[in-house]
Design an enzyme around this catalytic site. Structure first.
Site, mmCIF file in Angstrom:
data_model
loop_
_atom_site.group_PDB
_atom_site.id
_atom_site.type_symbol
_atom_site.label_atom_id
_atom_site.label_comp_id
_atom_site.label_asym_id
_atom_site.label_seq_id
_atom_site.Cartn_x
_atom_site.Cartn_y
_atom_site.Cartn_z
ATOM 1 N N THR A 74 40.456 5.184 -16.732
ATOM 2 C CA THR A 74 40.167 5.867 -15.459
ATOM 3 C C THR A 74 38.731 5.858 -15.078
ATOM 4 O O THR A 74 37.707 5.435 -16.010
ATOM 5 C CB THR A 74 40.487 7.410 -15.820
ATOM 6 O OG1 THR A 74 39.448 7.884 -16.833
ATOM 7 C CG2 THR A 74 41.855 7.723 -16.026
ATOM 8 N N SER A 124 37.070 6.311 -22.664
ATOM 9 C CA SER A 124 37.415 7.605 -22.057
ATOM 10 C C SER A 124 36.111 8.046 -21.476
ATOM 11 O O SER A 124 35.100 8.262 -22.297
ATOM 12 C CB SER A 124 38.181 8.411 -22.954
ATOM 13 O OG SER A 124 38.241 9.795 -22.621
ATOM 14 N N ASN A 182 35.621 11.315 -20.891
ATOM 15 C CA ASN A 182 35.901 12.842 -21.094
ATOM 16 C C ASN A 182 35.485 13.097 -22.577
ATOM 17 O O ASN A 182 35.652 14.190 -22.918
ATOM 18 C CB ASN A 182 37.273 13.267 -20.940
ATOM 19 C CG ASN A 182 37.783 12.893 -19.610
ATOM 20 O OD1 ASN A 182 37.064 13.298 -18.614
ATOM 21 N ND2 ASN A 182 38.920 12.456 -19.300
ATOM 22 N N GLY A 223 45.967 9.144 -26.543
ATOM 23 C CA GLY A 223 45.035 8.989 -27.766
ATOM 24 C C GLY A 223 45.358 9.780 -28.995
ATOM 25 O O GLY A 223 45.376 11.065 -28.901
ATOM 26 N N ASP A 225 52.134 10.401 -23.652
ATOM 27 C CA ASP A 225 52.831 11.141 -25.054
ATOM 28 C C ASP A 225 51.780 11.180 -25.892
ATOM 29 O O ASP A 225 51.728 10.178 -26.946
ATOM 30 C CB ASP A 225 53.977 10.221 -25.435
ATOM 31 C CG ASP A 225 54.904 10.863 -26.347
ATOM 32 O OD1 ASP A 225 54.584 11.786 -26.890
ATOM 33 O OD2 ASP A 225 55.761 10.170 -26.937
ATOM 34 N N GLY A 282 39.961 15.504 -22.719
ATOM 35 C CA GLY A 282 38.745 15.406 -23.722
ATOM 36 C C GLY A 282 39.510 14.779 -24.936
ATOM 37 O O GLY A 282 39.158 15.676 -26.062
ATOM 38 N N LEU A 283 40.438 14.045 -24.953
ATOM 39 C CA LEU A 283 41.341 13.711 -26.239
ATOM 40 C C LEU A 283 41.651 14.690 -27.001
ATOM 41 O O LEU A 283 41.353 15.116 -28.033
ATOM 42 C CB LEU A 283 40.214 12.715 -27.152
ATOM 43 C CG LEU A 283 40.146 11.351 -26.420
ATOM 44 C CD1 LEU A 283 39.016 10.667 -27.489
ATOM 45 C CD2 LEU A 283 41.396 10.555 -26.591
ATOM 46 N N GLY A 314 45.378 6.917 -10.544
ATOM 47 C CA GLY A 314 46.428 6.831 -9.364
ATOM 48 C C GLY A 314 45.915 5.655 -8.572
ATOM 49 O O GLY A 314 44.914 4.953 -8.695
ATOM 50 N N ASN A 356 46.953 4.382 -29.324
ATOM 51 C CA ASN A 356 45.760 4.393 -28.623
ATOM 52 C C ASN A 356 44.893 5.365 -29.591
ATOM 53 O O ASN A 356 45.123 6.627 -29.633
ATOM 54 C CB ASN A 356 45.579 5.131 -27.036
ATOM 55 C CG ASN A 356 44.315 5.036 -26.446
ATOM 56 O OD1 ASN A 356 43.476 5.696 -26.850
ATOM 57 N ND2 ASN A 356 43.987 4.088 -25.384
#
EC number: 1.3.5.2
Length: 359
Positions: A241, A173, A175, A85, A64, A113-114, A263, A139
């Site tokens: 991740t 992150s 990304n 984020g 979310d 990529g946020l 995962g 976040n």
């Protein structure tokens, strides 16, 4: 009810590309009538960084991003929710497609990529839900093109601290180019000092958390843990991740996609890092275990490795929202079987063993 419908909806959702299915899920949750969260077994209650959580099962950041449905998510039985984020200015993120299901591996790769609606939109939604109860955190990150990324974190903290129970500083992150560079000791020390000061200036009792990557060395973990303790961080989130691609992945073509892997394949490395972190900071600040939790047994292992709280996201893609109650029931059953009255007695008890976990 929504959990019971998931087996029917799953083939339809998985017939769509992953991002479209995710957007539809958010829209469906937004249409749900307000619901009182189901009661949790009192033995599952956790109190950390000054907050009481009805159970330790939280929704991880990324689901979310815009703080559109935190109350609907709490109504599914989660003990807490982390939105975001969030970055100060709206940004679209990376080009689509940017999220992929590795069904055979029960995994997801994303390179969002946020993508964010920006600070103002999220702050407005969080402000509108004040007084509704439930533990909600956010976040925060930095815009990709920000000339001063540290200032971005400060701006997010200053605006959001009065509106949430905790803020997670995301420097892990994979990304956003260069973001993980902020995990370096000097950068991190400055960043955390400025974030904590901004929280204090906002006169908020908001906890500051730090989320770390699973791909760091133990030397880097030592430095990050020491910096977090020195700067008064109130919990560590382990982990984000991974950019690694385990040889065990069966979805070989999709495994070549760039982005963060989450995962089931993340379970072993993230649990190993969690245990290593507990061995360094256990008893001084609590840990939140994230990565590959898809069952009560996996959740129990995270707690044994050192997690006071846990978070999940990717497993919902495959198991649906019924997983939340399944984990809670399983944890309560383990406590009964072991004749334990609280989860605290389990936290970190097998950290030394699980630090050697292969994966």
């Amino acid at each position: 009810m929504i959990g019971a419908l998931f087996p029917l909806a799953k083939p339809l959702l998985h017939g769509l590309d992953a991002e479209t299915a995710h957007d539809l899920t958010l829209r469906a949750l937004a249409l749900l009538p307000p619901r009182t969260p189901p009661a949790s077994d009192p033995r599952l209650a956790v109190r950390v960084f000054g907050k009481t959580f009805p159970n330790p099962v939280g929704l991880a950041a990324g689901f979310d991003k815009g703080a559109r449905v935190p109350d609907a998510v709490l109504g599914l039985g989660f003990g807490f929710v982390e939105v975001g984020g969030v970055v100060p200015k709206p940004q679209p993120g990376n080009p689509k497609p940017r999220v992929f299901r590795l069904t055979g591996d029960r995994a997801v790769i994303n390179r969002f990529g946020l993508n964010s609606e920006g600070l103002d939109a999220v702050a407005d939604r969080l402000r509108a839900r004040r007084g509704r109860g439930g533990v909600v955190g956010v976040n925060i990150g930095a815009n990709k093109e920000a000339p001063d990324r540290l200032a971005d974190y400060v701006a997010c903290t200053r605006a959001l601290a009065p509106l949430v129970d905790f803020i997670t500083v995301n420097v892990s992150s994979p990304n956003t180019p260069g973001l993980r560079d902020l995990q370096g000791e000097a950068f991190l020390d400055d960043l955390l000092a400025r974030v904590v000061a901004a929280r204090d200036e906002a006169s908020a009792g908001t906890a500051i958390l730090l989320k770390i990557a699973p791909d760091i060395t133990l030397d880097a973990l030592d430095a990050m843990a020491a910096t977090a303790l020195r700067r008064g961080v109130q919990a560590l989130v382990v982990s984000n991740t991974t950019i690694a691609r385990p040889a065990t992945l069966t979805e070989r073509r999709l495994a070549t996609e760039t982005g963060g892997l989450s995962g089931r394949p993340l379970f072993a490395p993230s649990t190993r890092l969690l245990a290593e972190t507990f061995l360094r900071v256990g008893g001084r600040i609590p840990l939140i275990g994230v990565g590959g939790i898809d069952s009560a047994e996996a959740a129990w292992t995270k707690i044994r490795a050192g997690a006071s709280l846990i978070q999940l996201y990717s497993a919902l893609v495959y198991e649906g929202p019924g997983l939340v109650e399944s984990i809670k029931s399983g944890l309560a059953a383990r406590l009964r079987a072991d004749k334990l009255s609280v989860l605290d007695t389990v936290v970190g008890r097998d950290a030394a063993e699980l630090a050697k976990l292969a994966g």
